[in-house]
Motif scaffolding. Structure first.
Motif, PDB file in Angstrom:
ATOM      1  N   CYS A  74     -21.963  94.047  95.749  1.00 13.20           N
ATOM      2  CA  CYS A  74     -23.333  93.611  94.221  1.00 13.20           C
ATOM      3  C   CYS A  74     -22.186  94.971  93.702  1.00 13.20           C
ATOM      4  O   CYS A  74     -22.107  94.554  92.288  1.00 13.20           O
ATOM      5  N   GLY A  75     -21.711  95.809  93.747  1.00  7.41           N
ATOM      6  CA  GLY A  75     -21.245  96.579  92.903  1.00  7.41           C
ATOM      7  C   GLY A  75     -20.310  96.238  92.211  1.00  7.41           C
ATOM      8  O   GLY A  75     -19.651  97.162  91.253  1.00  7.41           O
ATOM      9  N   GLN A  76     -19.267  95.737  92.898  1.00 10.92           N
ATOM     10  CA  GLN A  76     -18.066  95.464  92.651  1.00 10.92           C
ATOM     11  C   GLN A  76     -18.080  94.008  91.669  1.00 10.92           C
ATOM     12  O   GLN A  76     -17.174  94.403  90.910  1.00 10.92           O
ATOM     13  N   ALA A  77     -18.903  93.406  91.844  1.00 13.34           N
ATOM     14  CA  ALA A  77     -19.314  92.213  91.124  1.00 13.34           C
ATOM     15  C   ALA A  77     -19.496  92.607  90.209  1.00 13.34           C
ATOM     16  O   ALA A  77     -18.994  92.552  88.413  1.00 13.34           O
ATOM     17  N   ALA A  78     -20.563  93.598  89.612  1.00 12.88           N
ATOM     18  CA  ALA A  78     -20.905  94.475  88.405  1.00 12.88           C
ATOM     19  C   ALA A  78     -20.163  94.727  87.764  1.00 12.88           C
ATOM     20  O   ALA A  78     -19.599  95.312  86.534  1.00 12.88           O
ATOM     21  N   GLU A  79     -19.097  95.152  88.718  1.00 11.52           N
ATOM     22  CA  GLU A  79     -18.265  96.891  88.162  1.00 11.52           C
ATOM     23  C   GLU A  79     -16.993  95.959  87.251  1.00 11.52           C
ATOM     24  O   GLU A  79     -16.636  96.064  86.142  1.00 11.52           O
ATOM     25  N   THR A  80     -16.630  94.902  88.110  1.00  8.58           N
ATOM     26  CA  THR A  80     -15.266  93.867  87.510  1.00  8.58           C
ATOM     27  C   THR A  80     -16.177  91.880  86.968  1.00  8.58           C
ATOM     28  O   THR A  80     -15.875  91.849  85.787  1.00  8.58           O
ATOM     29  N   MET A  81     -17.461  92.255  86.521  1.00 12.54           N
ATOM     30  CA  MET A  81     -18.428  90.884  86.176  1.00 12.54           C
ATOM     31  C   MET A  81     -17.971  89.911  86.234  1.00 12.54           C
ATOM     32  O   MET A  81     -16.978  88.973  85.710  1.00 12.54           O
ATOM     33  N   LYS A  82     -17.118  89.676  87.718  1.00 18.27           N
ATOM     34  CA  LYS A  82     -16.890  88.764  88.384  1.00 18.27           C
ATOM     35  C   LYS A  82     -17.029  88.644  89.659  1.00 18.27           C
ATOM     36  O   LYS A  82     -17.978  89.324  89.889  1.00 18.27           O
ATOM     37  N   ASN A  83     -17.467  86.870  89.962  1.00 13.00           N
ATOM     38  CA  ASN A  83     -18.553  86.207  91.138  1.00 13.00           C
ATOM     39  C   ASN A  83     -17.586  86.916  92.128  1.00 13.00           C
ATOM     40  O   ASN A  83     -15.703  86.803  92.454  1.00 13.00           O
ATOM     41  N   PHE A  84     -18.140  87.184  93.452  1.00 12.54           N
ATOM     42  CA  PHE A  84     -18.178  87.668  94.971  1.00 12.54           C
ATOM     43  C   PHE A  84     -18.223  86.506  95.376  1.00 12.54           C
ATOM     44  O   PHE A  84     -19.693  86.432  95.604  1.00 12.54           O
ATOM     45  N   VAL A  85     -16.819  86.365  96.237  1.00 16.74           N
ATOM     46  CA  VAL A  85     -17.263  84.845  97.434  1.00 16.74           C
ATOM     47  C   VAL A  85     -17.195  85.688  98.834  1.00 16.74           C
ATOM     48  O   VAL A  85     -15.836  85.589  98.640  1.00 16.74           O
ATOM     49  N   VAL A  86     -17.785  86.322  99.442  1.00 12.44           N
ATOM     50  CA  VAL A  86     -17.398  86.847 100.362  1.00 12.44           C
ATOM     51  C   VAL A  86     -17.793  85.834 102.150  1.00 12.44           C
ATOM     52  O   VAL A  86     -19.139  85.773 102.170  1.00 12.44           O
ATOM     53  N   GLN A  87     -16.799  85.213 102.384  1.00  6.26           N
ATOM     54  CA  GLN A  87     -17.396  84.450 103.758  1.00  6.26           C
ATOM     55  C   GLN A  87     -18.298  85.261 104.568  1.00  6.26           C
ATOM     56  O   GLN A  87     -18.327  84.077 105.985  1.00  6.26           O
ATOM     57  N   ASP A  88     -17.390  86.166 105.078  1.00 10.74           N
ATOM     58  CA  ASP A  88     -17.318  86.533 106.567  1.00 10.74           C
ATOM     59  C   ASP A  88     -17.286  88.269 106.137  1.00 10.74           C
ATOM     60  O   ASP A  88     -16.741  89.538 105.207  1.00 10.74           O
ATOM     61  N   VAL A  89     -18.848  88.539 105.800  1.00 13.94           N
ATOM     62  CA  VAL A  89     -18.600  90.389 105.153  1.00 13.94           C
ATOM     63  C   VAL A  89     -18.321  91.479 106.403  1.00 13.94           C
ATOM     64  O   VAL A  89     -18.156  92.146 105.836  1.00 13.94           O
ATOM     65  N   SER A  90     -18.721  90.645 107.784  1.00 14.93           N
ATOM     66  CA  SER A  90     -17.245  91.938 108.502  1.00 14.93           C
ATOM     67  C   SER A  90     -16.500  92.604 108.003  1.00 14.93           C
ATOM     68  O   SER A  90     -15.871  93.406 108.903  1.00 14.93           O
ATOM     69  N   LYS A  91     -16.027  91.496 107.740  1.00 17.29           N
ATOM     70  CA  LYS A  91     -14.465  91.549 107.151  1.00 17.29           C
ATOM     71  C   LYS A  91     -14.431  92.632 105.742  1.00 17.29           C
ATOM     72  O   LYS A  91     -13.004  93.062 105.665  1.00 17.29           O
ATOM     73  N   GLU A  92     -15.262  93.388 105.554  1.00 12.97           N
ATOM     74  CA  GLU A  92     -15.260  93.844 103.987  1.00 12.97           C
ATOM     75  C   GLU A  92     -15.785  95.665 104.801  1.00 12.97           C
ATOM     76  O   GLU A  92     -16.684  95.323 104.994  1.00 12.97           O
TER      77      GLU A  92
END
Length: 152
Positions: A74-92
């Motif tokens: 969420c914070g990365q999406a706010a910082e970049t103002m871009k959509n984030f689609v994460v298909q596997d959160v364990s890899k983040e």
């Protein structure tokens, strides 16, 4: 996951009628009840400078009620103002876990006059459920909120 994503077009019409005046909780409930892999649906709204504050949501309670820009998905999406689609959160590496059941996440920013004012956040208990149709549908909701109901 057996869900016909062609239903998204009809859902736009239903949402416009049933969730009047930008009722964020109504939108959360509608999405949660109608898309089987949307297992947590909520809004984070910009609170002051560079902080997101949890707004209306449907799903399990979360300890993440305030998120700094840049922190987690969420914070990365706010910082970049871009959509984030994460298909596997364990890899983040920068993922803030809300529940061990969450396997994937999609975040769509609400942008008004070039500034982020909030975001729509959806968690799923399934790996890789989101595709371009989800992203377009959720983007339509965010655009609707910013333009049609003038959310601030």
């Amino acid at each position: 996951m057996n869900f016909d994503k062609s239903k998204f077009e009809k859902m736009k019409e239903e949402l416009s009628k049933s969730c009047k005046n930008g009722d964020l909780l109504c939108i959360c409930r509608y999405l949660y009840d109608n898309v089987p892999y949307y297992n947590w649906v909520g809004f984070y709204l910009v609170d002051g400078s560079r902080t997101l504050k949890l707004g209306p949501y449907v799903g399990e309670p979360t300890i993440h009620t305030r998120i700094a820009f840049g922190e987690g998905i969420c914070g990365q999406a706010a910082e970049t103002m871009k959509n984030f689609v994460v298909q596997d959160v364990s890899k983040e590496q920068n993922y803030l876990s809300c529940s061990p059941s969450v396997k994937s996440e999609i975040v769509i920013p609400l942008i008004k006059h070039g500034k982020i004012i909030g975001e729509l956040d959806i968690d799923s208990h399934y790996l890789s459920p989101f595709d371009k149709k989800d992203e377009e549908f959720l983007g339509w909701i965010c655009d609707y909120l910013v333009k049609e109901v003038n959310i601030n």
